[in-house]
Design an enzyme around this catalytic site. Structure first.
Site, short mmCIF file in Angstrom:
data_model
loop_
_atom_site.label_atom_id
_atom_site.label_comp_id
_atom_site.label_asym_id
_atom_site.label_seq_id
_atom_site.Cartn_x
_atom_site.Cartn_y
_atom_site.Cartn_z
N HIS A 143 50.01 40.99 50.80
CA HIS A 143 49.28 39.61 51.18
C HIS A 143 47.52 41.27 51.58
O HIS A 143 48.05 42.43 52.20
CB HIS A 143 48.30 38.98 52.31
CG HIS A 143 47.85 38.02 52.69
ND1 HIS A 143 46.58 38.44 52.83
CD2 HIS A 143 47.30 36.80 51.60
CE1 HIS A 143 45.29 37.37 52.59
NE2 HIS A 143 45.84 36.50 52.32
N GLU A 179 45.10 37.29 44.02
CA GLU A 179 44.06 37.60 44.87
C GLU A 179 42.70 38.42 45.01
O GLU A 179 43.47 38.89 45.78
CB GLU A 179 44.51 37.12 46.44
CG GLU A 179 45.55 36.13 46.55
CD GLU A 179 45.30 35.33 47.92
OE1 GLU A 179 45.60 33.91 48.22
OE2 GLU A 179 45.85 36.39 49.13
P1 13P Z 1 40.81 31.87 51.36
O1 13P Z 1 41.25 30.44 50.70
O2 13P Z 1 40.26 31.06 53.03
O3 13P Z 1 39.46 32.67 50.47
O4 13P Z 1 41.84 33.38 51.40
C1 13P Z 1 42.78 32.80 49.96
C2 13P Z 1 43.46 33.85 50.96
O5 13P Z 1 43.87 34.25 51.65
C3 13P Z 1 45.20 33.67 50.99
O6 13P Z 1 46.31 34.29 50.99
#
Ligand code: 13P
Length: 268
Positions: free
Chosen positions: A116, A186
């Site tokens: 992550h 992400e």
């Molecule tokens: P948010 O949905 O709060 O933007 O976070 C995304 C995330 O980091 C999921 O791993």
């Protein structure tokens, strides 16, 4: 069919975890979840070596480690899955403060996040270390969810594809093509900021990732989108080709908002 994953980060204690799951399980009967989790993946792979069948209709939560036991107990009779946010590359030993992937598997988890952006940025985890985590998880029959994504400056400098390719190639270096794995795209600038990537940006990134995965010899790997996903944008995002579900942060902490996201594909 989509995978709806909720990453709670460092939020909720065991009592709050139990209360959340009690309500979520009671209200999730209409989600048509696949009950066997990734056990069915092994069967599919045994039948066709080399072909990885993505999990279908999966809801999976990633609670913090002190809430693993509460999660395992709360979800043991339900089709809802859970996993770890972070594991170490060894099962046991003198590694103060780390989480054992073997313990995670023994407790009934099926998944774990790897890489992550908060682990990469705040805890300085590099691609070589992350590739070892992918390997450790797959060796235990757990499905790694490898997270990749560019920062705002990398996007502004038009380095998005270079970054994604690097993180993907290095992260998968020790991965088995016969065992399940999931990729989560992400964009760092969209996490917790309310700035969701545009549908064009998501389409381009997912198309790029899907092509590179195929080039690397990984077939039919689910690709999740994460970054400010909410019930208001989830339906549109889910229609984008190669968006196979979501990794949700903030909106997964509330039963109403996460249930609404999990219903994105039910009511067209
Ligand atoms: P948010 O949905 O709060 O933007 O976070 C995304 C995330 O980091 C999921 O791993």
């Amino acid at each position: 069919m989509p995978i709806f994953a909720g990453n709670w980060k460092l939020q909720k204690n065991p009592a709050q975890t139990r209360a959340f799951f009690k309500e979520f399980v009671a209200r999730s009967g209409d989600l048509k979840l696949k009950s066997e989790g990734n056990a069915s993946l092994s069967a599919a792979q045994a039948a066709k070596p080399g072909m990885v069948k993505p999990p279908e209709n999966v809801v999976v939560f990633f609670p913090p480690a002190p809430c693993w036991e509460a999660s395992a107990e709360s979800l043991k009779d339900s089709p809802i899955q859970w996993g770890g946010q972070n594991i170490y590359i060894q099962n046991s030993g003198a590694f103060t403060g780390e989480n054992s992937p073997q313990t995670l598997a023994e407790m009934g988890a099926k998944f774990a996040l790897v890489g992550h952006s908060e682990r990469r940025q705040l805890f300085h985890e590099g691609d070589d270390f992350l590739s070892m985590k992918v390997n450790a998880l797959q060796s235990l029959g757990l499905t790694p969810v490898l997270c990749i994504g560019e920062s705002l400056s990398q996007r502004e400098n038009k380095e998005t594809e270079t970054v994604l390719l690097h993180q993907l190639t290095k992260g998968l270096e020790k991965a088995s093509k016969e065992k399940p794995i999931i990729i989560a795209y992400e964009p760092v600038w969209a996490i917790g900021t309310g700035k969701v990537a545009t549908e064009d940006q998501v389409r381009d990134a997912h198309l790029f990732i899907e092509g590179k995965l195929r080039h690397l010899g990984f077939q039919k790997i689910p690709i999740l989108y994460g970054g400010s996903v909410k019930a208001e944008n989830s339906k549109g995002l889910l229609k984008i080709p190669h968006v196979d579900g979501f990794l949700v942060g903030g909106a997964s902490l509330d039963v109403d908002s996460f249930l609404a996201i999990c219903r994105s594909n039910l009511h067209a």
